[in-house]
Enzyme design. Structure first.
Site, mmCIF file in Angstrom:
data_model
loop_
_atom_site.group_PDB
_atom_site.id
_atom_site.type_symbol
_atom_site.label_atom_id
_atom_site.label_comp_id
_atom_site.label_asym_id
_atom_site.label_seq_id
_atom_site.Cartn_x
_atom_site.Cartn_y
_atom_site.Cartn_z
ATOM 1 N N ASP A 12 0.873 -1.181 0.000
ATOM 2 C CA ASP A 12 0.000 0.000 0.000
ATOM 3 C C ASP A 12 0.913 1.235 0.000
ATOM 4 O O ASP A 12 1.691 1.434 0.933
ATOM 5 C CB ASP A 12 -0.882 -0.042 1.264
ATOM 6 C CG ASP A 12 -1.855 1.127 1.329
ATOM 7 O OD1 ASP A 12 -1.711 2.080 0.531
ATOM 8 O OD2 ASP A 12 -2.747 1.097 2.210
ATOM 9 N N ASP A 112 -3.296 2.367 -5.727
ATOM 10 C CA ASP A 112 -2.064 2.336 -4.920
ATOM 11 C C ASP A 112 -1.926 1.104 -4.036
ATOM 12 O O ASP A 112 -1.151 1.117 -3.093
ATOM 13 C CB ASP A 112 -1.932 3.627 -4.093
ATOM 14 C CG ASP A 112 -2.819 3.628 -2.863
ATOM 15 O OD1 ASP A 112 -3.888 3.000 -2.914
ATOM 16 O OD2 ASP A 112 -2.428 4.234 -1.858
ATOM 17 N N GLU A 113 -2.684 0.055 -4.352
ATOM 18 C CA GLU A 113 -2.570 -1.167 -3.548
ATOM 19 C C GLU A 113 -2.519 -2.409 -4.428
ATOM 20 O O GLU A 113 -3.155 -2.463 -5.480
ATOM 21 C CB GLU A 113 -3.781 -1.310 -2.616
ATOM 22 C CG GLU A 113 -3.755 -0.326 -1.469
ATOM 23 C CD GLU A 113 -4.929 -0.509 -0.523
ATOM 24 O OE1 GLU A 113 -5.201 -1.644 -0.119
ATOM 25 O OE2 GLU A 113 -5.555 0.507 -0.204
#
Ligand code: TTP
Ligand code: CA
Length: 364
Positions: A12, A112-113
Site C-alpha cells: 500500500d 495504490d494497492e
C-alpha cells in the site's frame, strides 16, 4: 511452514496522491500537502482527496471539506493542490510493473494497492520473505522515489491489515502461528469490512476488539448480520481467508503530454509523440509484454478528446512498429480534423506476455 501455507504480500503506497506531488516538487516535502478535488462551484468548494502525514498531524483527513482543512492549517505554510490523476495513474502503472516482477501471482487492488502471492519466490521461508519485502520497498524507493507500507501474512486479508499496521514506510510480517495474536488486540473497526455503522452495531453487542468477535459463535453472528456477512466476520476475525490472488494482466499502457504550443504541424506533434512511444515501448519490454492494438489520443484546442486506434495483425513490442502506426494514425487524423492539437498521447492495448508469443519472424 506447512506445505500448503501461502505467503501473501500486500503493498500500500503511503499518502499516495500527496506523495506523488512531493516527488514532483521536493520543496513540498517539509510542508503540509493537501490534494483537493475542487468542485465546479469554484473557490474552495470541494473535498480533500488525501493529505501528507504532516497535514494529518493538524487533523486534515480525506473526504473533509477543503475549507475545513484550510481552517485547520490557518497560519501554517501549507500547499493545497488540485488532483492530477494523469500523474498518479502513470506513477501507479510504473510501480505496479515493478511489483509484478516480484510475484508468482499479482493482483492490483486499486491505484495504490496490490496483493502479491510470493509463496514460491520466498521459497516458503520467513527470512527470505522479509528480504524480498525489503528489496521491493528499496526498489520502489530508488526507482520511483516513493515509500510504501508492506504487510506479509498467510492470506490476503491479514496481509492487508498488516500493511495498515505500521504506516508510513512500514513492514509487518505476520507468521501463520502469529495470526491470532496479531488480530486479537486490534479495535473492531480495523477489521477489513467493518465500517462505521457495523462498528456501532458490534459495539452494542459488546464487541470491542477483533478477538472479542473471534470468540462469538458463527450462528450468533449470522442471526445479526445475515449468512454471508456473519460467516465473513467470523472467518475474518479468526484470520481465515482462502481467496486466491487473482492475476490480471495490465490492460493497457498509455502516455500523454502537453505540446509546447497548440499546432497542426505533423512533424512537430510527431516529435513529442515519438518520445511517448519510447516510454511506452520501454514499459512493454520491462513487463515482457506485447500489444495487439496501438492508438493515439489527442486533446484539441477546445479541450475535446479524440482517439484513433488500429488493431495489428501480429502482436508487437517493436518501437519502430509502434511509431509507424502512430504516425499514420496522426497523419490521417489531422486530415479529418480542422482544430489544433493541444495534448497528444499514445496508448497500447490488448496486451499479452511476450514469451508466450511468437515473433513476426516465426510467421514468415
Ligand atoms: P488510501 O490508500 O486510502 O490513502 P493514502 O494512500 O492517501 O494514505 P495512506 O498512507 O493512509 O495509505 O487511498 C489512496 C489514494 O486514493 C489517495 O492517495 C487519494 C485517493 N483517495 C481519495 O481520492 N479519496 C478518499 O476518500 C480516499 C480514502 C482516497
Ligand atoms: Ca495508500
Amino acid at each position: 511452514m506447512a506445505e500448503r501455507t501461502r505467503i501473501i504480500a500486500h503493498v500500500d503506497l503511503d499518502y499516495f496522491y500527496a506523495q506523488c506531488e512531493e516527488r514532483e516538487n521536493p520543496a513540498y516535502r517539509d510542508k503540509p500537502v493537501v490534494v483537493c478535488v475542487y468542485s465546479a462551484r469554484g473557490g474552495d468548494s470541494g473535498a480533500v482527496s488525501t493529505a501528507n502525514y504532516i497535514a494529518r498531524k493538524f487533523g486534515v483527513r480525506a473526504g473533509m471539506p477543503i475549507v475545513q482543512a484550510k481552517r485547520l492549517l490557518k497560519g501554517v505554510e501549507a500547499v493545497f493542490l488540485p488532483v492530477n490523476r494523469e500523474l498518479y495513474g502513470r506513477i501507479s502503472g510504473e510501480i505496479m510493473e515493478i511489483l509484478r516482477g516480484y510475484a508468482d501471482r499479482f493482483e492490483q487492488k486499486s491505484i495504490d494497492e496490490a496483493s502479491l502471492d510470493i509463496t514460491e519466490r520466498a521459497e516458503r521461508d520467513c527470512t527470505r520473505t522479509k528480504e524480498l519485502a525489503l528489496r521491493m520497498k528499496k526498489e520502489i524507493l530508488e526507482r520511483e522515489r516513493l515509500t510504501c507500507s508492506v504487510g506479509v501474512a498467510p492470506n490476503k486479508l491479514v496481509a492487508k491489515m498488516a500493511a495498515d499496521f505500521q504506516k508510513p514506510n512500514g513492514l509487518t510480517v505476520v507468521k501463520p502461528e502469529e495470526v491470532k495474536s496479531f488480530l486479537s488486540p486490534l479495535p473492531i473497526g480495523e477489521l477489513y469490512g467493518v465500517g462505521r455503522k457495523t462498528e456501532k452495531v458490534m459495539s452494542e453487542l459488546g464487541l470491542k476488539t477483533v478477538g472479542d468477535l473471534a470468540e462469538r459463535r458463527v450462528e450468533d453472528l449470522v442471526r445479526v448480520f445475515g449468512r454471508k456477512l456473519g460467516v465473513y466476520f467470523h472467518n475474518a476475525a479468526n484470520g481465515i481467508d482462502e481467496t486466491p490472488v487473482q492475476e490480471r494482466e495490465a490492460v493497457q499502457i498509455s502516455r500523454i503530454t502537453t505540446l509546447k504550443r497548440n499546432t497542426r504541424d505533423l512533424e512537430e506533434i510527431f516529435r513529442d509523440l515519438s518520445e511517448l512511444c519510447k516510454d511506452v515501448h520501454e514499459r512493454l519490454v520491462r513487463g515482457n509484454l506485447t500489444s495487439c492494438s496501438v492508438g493515439i489520443v489527442a486533446v484539441m484546442e477546445n479541450m475535446s478528446i479524440q482517439s484513433r486506434s488500429r488493431t495489428l495483425d501480429f502482436p508487437t513490442n517493436e518501437l519502430e512498429t509502434i511509431k509507424e502506426v502512430c504516425c499514420e494514425l496522426l497523419e490521417q487524423f489531422l486530415k479529418e480534423s480542422t482544430l489544433k492539437v493541444r495534448r497528444i498521447g499514445v496508448r497500447v492495448a490488448n496486451l499479452g506476455k511476450a514469451s508466450a508469443q511468437k515473433s513476426l519472424e516465426d510467421f514468415r
